[in-house]
Design a protein around this motif. Structure first.
Motif, short mmCIF file in Angstrom:
data_model
loop_
_atom_site.label_atom_id
_atom_site.label_comp_id
_atom_site.label_asym_id
_atom_site.label_seq_id
_atom_site.Cartn_x
_atom_site.Cartn_y
_atom_site.Cartn_z
N ARG A 1 0.84 -1.20 0.00
CA ARG A 1 0.00 0.00 0.00
C ARG A 1 0.87 1.25 0.00
N THR A 2 1.90 1.22 0.80
CA THR A 2 2.81 2.37 0.86
C THR A 2 3.45 2.63 -0.49
N PHE A 3 3.83 1.56 -1.18
CA PHE A 3 4.45 1.67 -2.50
C PHE A 3 3.47 2.29 -3.50
N VAL A 4 2.23 1.83 -3.48
CA VAL A 4 1.21 2.36 -4.39
C VAL A 4 0.98 3.84 -4.12
N GLU A 5 0.89 4.21 -2.85
CA GLU A 5 0.61 5.59 -2.49
C GLU A 5 1.78 6.52 -2.78
N LYS A 6 2.98 6.00 -2.89
CA LYS A 6 4.13 6.81 -3.28
C LYS A 6 3.97 7.38 -4.68
N PHE A 7 3.20 6.67 -5.50
CA PHE A 7 2.97 7.11 -6.87
C PHE A 7 1.73 7.99 -6.97
#
Length: 277
Positions: free
Chosen positions: A164-170
């Motif tokens: 989730r953190t990775f997705v939200e970084k974008f």
């Protein structure tokens, strides 16, 4: 506020209820050909609702783009995501009604008249052999992206929060898994229970409504979203959510009225002698 329950926010719950209502109409009208065509035909209830959902979503994403720039006046992934999604969803809205061609009674340019399978001014129905760009390419891309974003990534994020953190970084978000499952189930049911050549329009509406409400819930109210939303937890936030739920119901009403051709033109057509003098 990260949660996986679709009913934690009234905006998502209202979107689910409206999608279920539309599927119920399609099933109830399955033995009434005229009514079912009215629901699914070009410029019918479902298509106008798609346009309204996409238009509202594009406007809200545009608002988020400006809001992001005001918070942090520099080009970053979040700003690019909001701006890109605004353009993409706005394009989808205009494509849905062929760039107002039918509304304004505009004759399509020669290129579209010859190369568009519906003879209209839009890109998604451009001919590709015996099929169209929409059926040959776009539907497959939408299916892959939709299943990845709604099912695969949320499932992975349950065990690995770093996803989730990775997705939200974008600058993106993951919808609540429960809401996504309901969305996918409704699409499947629409194909199984409704026998009509345009039944695919139901799935498109379900997707438009699903992304409208989950986007608003995530970016504006922080549902299933790790970053700071536009509105925090407060009474005003709850009031705004209630007002947005009312707007969702209003979309259904507007779609119904637009499909009926309500307005001066329809009145004059039904009263030939009106305004003759």
């Amino acid at each position: 506020m990260v949660s996986t329950k679709w009913y934690v926010h009234p905006v998502i719950a209202t979107g689910v209820i409206l999608n279920v209502f539309i599927l119920g109409l399609a099933i109830a009208w399955s033995h009434d050909s005229a009514a079912l065509w009215r629901l699914l035909v070009e410029d019918g209830i479902v298509e106008w609702m798609q346009f309204l959902c996409f238009s509202l979503l594009a406007g809200l994403l545009g608002f988020l783009t400006v809001e992001q720039w005001q918070r942090e006046p520099k080009v970053n992934l979040q700003l690019l995501a909001f701006a890109g999604l605004t353009a993409l969803v706005g394009l989808a809205a205009l494509e849905e009604i062929s760039w107002f061609q039918r509304v304004l009674h505009i004759v399509p340019p020669e290129f579209f008249a010859q190369n568009n399978r519906q003879g209209e001014t839009n890109l998604h129905n451009l001919a590709m052999g015996k099929s169209s760009l929409h059926k040959a390419v776009l539907l497959k891309v939408i299916a892959i992206v939709g299943l990845t974003h709604n099912i695969i990534l949320p499932l992975l994020a349950r065990k690995r929060p770093a996803v989730r953190t990775f997705v939200e970084k974008f600058g993106l978000y993951l919808p609540p898994l429960s809401a996504s499952v309901i969305y996918i189930v409704l699409v499947i049911l629409s194909h199984v229970l409704v026998d009509h050549p345009r039944k695919g329009e139901l799935g498109e509406l379900f997707g438009a409504m699903h992304y409208l409400v989950t986007t608003v819930a995530a970016y504006f109210f922080g549902v299933n979203y790790g970053k700071k939303p536009v509105f925090g937890e407060s009474r005003d936030s709850r009031n705004i959510a209630t007002l947005f739920c009312m707007i969702l119901v209003f979309i259904l009403l507007c779609g119904w009225m637009l499909s009926a051709g309500a307005g001066a033109g329809a009145y004059i057509a039904s009263h030939p002698g009106f305004g003759a003098e």
